[in-house]
Design a protein around this motif. Structure first.
Motif, PDB file in Angstrom:
ATOM      1  N   ALA A 245      33.897 -68.214 -50.241  1.00  0.00           N
ATOM      2  CA  ALA A 245      34.713 -67.664 -51.073  1.00  0.00           C
ATOM      3  C   ALA A 245      35.048 -67.980 -52.400  1.00  0.00           C
ATOM      4  O   ALA A 245      35.171 -67.220 -53.597  1.00  0.00           O
ATOM      5  N   HIS A 246      35.166 -69.258 -52.837  1.00  0.00           N
ATOM      6  CA  HIS A 246      35.441 -69.818 -54.057  1.00  0.00           C
ATOM      7  C   HIS A 246      34.449 -69.547 -54.952  1.00  0.00           C
ATOM      8  O   HIS A 246      34.538 -69.195 -56.245  1.00  0.00           O
ATOM      9  N   ALA A 247      33.105 -69.810 -54.643  1.00  0.00           N
ATOM     10  CA  ALA A 247      32.075 -69.369 -55.336  1.00  0.00           C
ATOM     11  C   ALA A 247      31.988 -68.004 -55.764  1.00  0.00           C
ATOM     12  O   ALA A 247      31.380 -67.470 -57.000  1.00  0.00           O
ATOM     13  N   VAL A 248      32.238 -67.074 -54.853  1.00  0.00           N
ATOM     14  CA  VAL A 248      32.230 -65.603 -55.107  1.00  0.00           C
ATOM     15  C   VAL A 248      33.065 -65.370 -56.218  1.00  0.00           C
ATOM     16  O   VAL A 248      33.058 -64.565 -56.911  1.00  0.00           O
ATOM     17  N   ILE A 249      34.382 -65.889 -55.768  1.00  0.00           N
ATOM     18  CA  ILE A 249      35.392 -65.607 -56.698  1.00  0.00           C
ATOM     19  C   ILE A 249      35.199 -66.090 -58.174  1.00  0.00           C
ATOM     20  O   ILE A 249      35.411 -65.331 -59.148  1.00  0.00           O
ATOM     21  N   ARG A 250      34.679 -67.305 -58.260  1.00  0.00           N
ATOM     22  CA  ARG A 250      34.471 -67.818 -59.523  1.00  0.00           C
ATOM     23  C   ARG A 250      33.491 -67.032 -60.370  1.00  0.00           C
ATOM     24  O   ARG A 250      33.553 -66.685 -61.435  1.00  0.00           O
ATOM     25  N   GLY A 251      32.401 -66.314 -59.501  1.00  0.00           N
ATOM     26  CA  GLY A 251      31.378 -65.681 -60.343  1.00  0.00           C
ATOM     27  C   GLY A 251      31.893 -64.292 -60.763  1.00  0.00           C
ATOM     28  O   GLY A 251      31.602 -63.806 -61.850  1.00  0.00           O
ATOM     29  N   LYS A 252      32.933 -63.789 -59.931  1.00  0.00           N
ATOM     30  CA  LYS A 252      33.526 -62.412 -60.486  1.00  0.00           C
ATOM     31  C   LYS A 252      34.496 -62.674 -61.422  1.00  0.00           C
ATOM     32  O   LYS A 252      34.814 -61.701 -62.379  1.00  0.00           O
TER      33      LYS A 252
END
Length: 295
Positions: A245-252
């Motif tokens: 979740a954190h990596a995906v949110i950071r990418g977006k």
């Protein structure tokens, strides 16, 4: 979500706090809130230390109180002049900042608490144990953490969801706080037991089929989630992406450049996300834009 009737902005008179004051005033005006309140807390531990250092502590305390009241009055006049709104109360309390903020918000029954925060960089490492961190752990009401100088109402909002009731409340609150913004609903998923399945020698093609099935199910959940929000056509879109979740949110955050991120304080997991290392905490630390946390 009901309309936001009352907003409280807590200020420590710093430049970071001035951003929160301005954002609170802008929201109060645009959302036609019933009232906006300012709160400043003088730390009682700092006062106690002052008493031991100053030969005339009572005189110094009085001057400190009077100076704080003067600054609050100046902030009130500035906000009233710039945004054309009335600050209903300006309150000066003595105590621990996070305790007084939470108590004041509950006492007034506010719909939103607004605090200023430092930006990214090394300062994010100081988040754990900060006033914002402590308020988040205790507060049951929505908290807006302001990092940028406000110019206009929010226009591009990213809402991270796990399809829990907390996520649903977060998305609805985003629609409430910025009714004309475009909202991107983001859900990150992982393949359960992926590492163990690879270790057990499960074929890559079978893993791909497994992932595709999960993504299809998640897409269905996303469509239902958005439909239940009842948003106007084109104002809400959804993204499903595999990853932590954190990596995906950071990418977006990097690709979509939102001006506000909305997260739920608690999701489906029983783990407390506000513990150090939790997704919500890391988003607050890393995001360069404002963050709204729904309890």
């Amino acid at each position: 979500m009901f309309p936001i009737k009352r907003i409280v902005a807590a200020t420590d008179m710093s430049p970071f706090a001035s951003r929160a004051e301005a954002r609170a005033a802008l929201l109060a005006r645009e959302l036609r809130c019933e009232s906006l309140h300012l709160l400043h807390v003088i730390d009682n531990l700092a006062l106690e230390a002052l008493r031991h250092l100053d030969p005339t502590p009572l005189d110094t305390e009085q001057r400190l109180m009077e100076s704080s009241r003067t600054q609050l009055a100046e902030i009130e006049h500035k906000l009233s002049d710039k945004y054309g709104i009335q600050v209903i109360t300006t309150t000066l309390n003595v105590g621990r900042a996070y305790t007084e903020i939470v108590h004041y918000a509950e006492l007034l029954g506010v719909g939103l608490v607004v605090l200023g925060a430092h930006g990214g960089g090394f300062v994010r490492d100081l988040f754990i144990g900060s006033t914002v961190d402590k308020v988040l752990r205790k507060l049951t009401r929505p908290l807006l953490i302001v990092k940028r100088e406000p110019e206009v109402m929010y226009r591009n909002i990213l809402v991270a969801v796990d399809f829990s009731e907390s996520s649903r409340q977060a998305a609805r609150f985003a629609m409430n706080i910025a009714p004309h913004a475009h909202i991107t609903v983001l859900h990150a998923f992982e393949v359960p037991f992926e590492a163990s399945l690879h270790s057990a020698g499960v074929d890559d093609k079978l893993m791909q089929i497994y992932e595709a099935e999960i993504k299809t199910r998640k897409n269905g959940e996303m469509q239902q989630f958005i439909a239940e929000l009842g948003a106007s056509s084109g104002l809400v879109s959804g993204i499903i992406e595999r990853g932590h979740a954190h990596a995906v949110i950071r990418g977006k955050i990097e690709s979509l450049a939102p001006d506000l991120i909305v997260v739920g304080k608690h999701g489906r997991s029983e783990r407390d996300e506000m513990l150090p290392g939790g997704v919500t905490t890391r988003v607050i630390q890393d995001a360069g834009c404002d963050v709204l946390v729904i309890g």
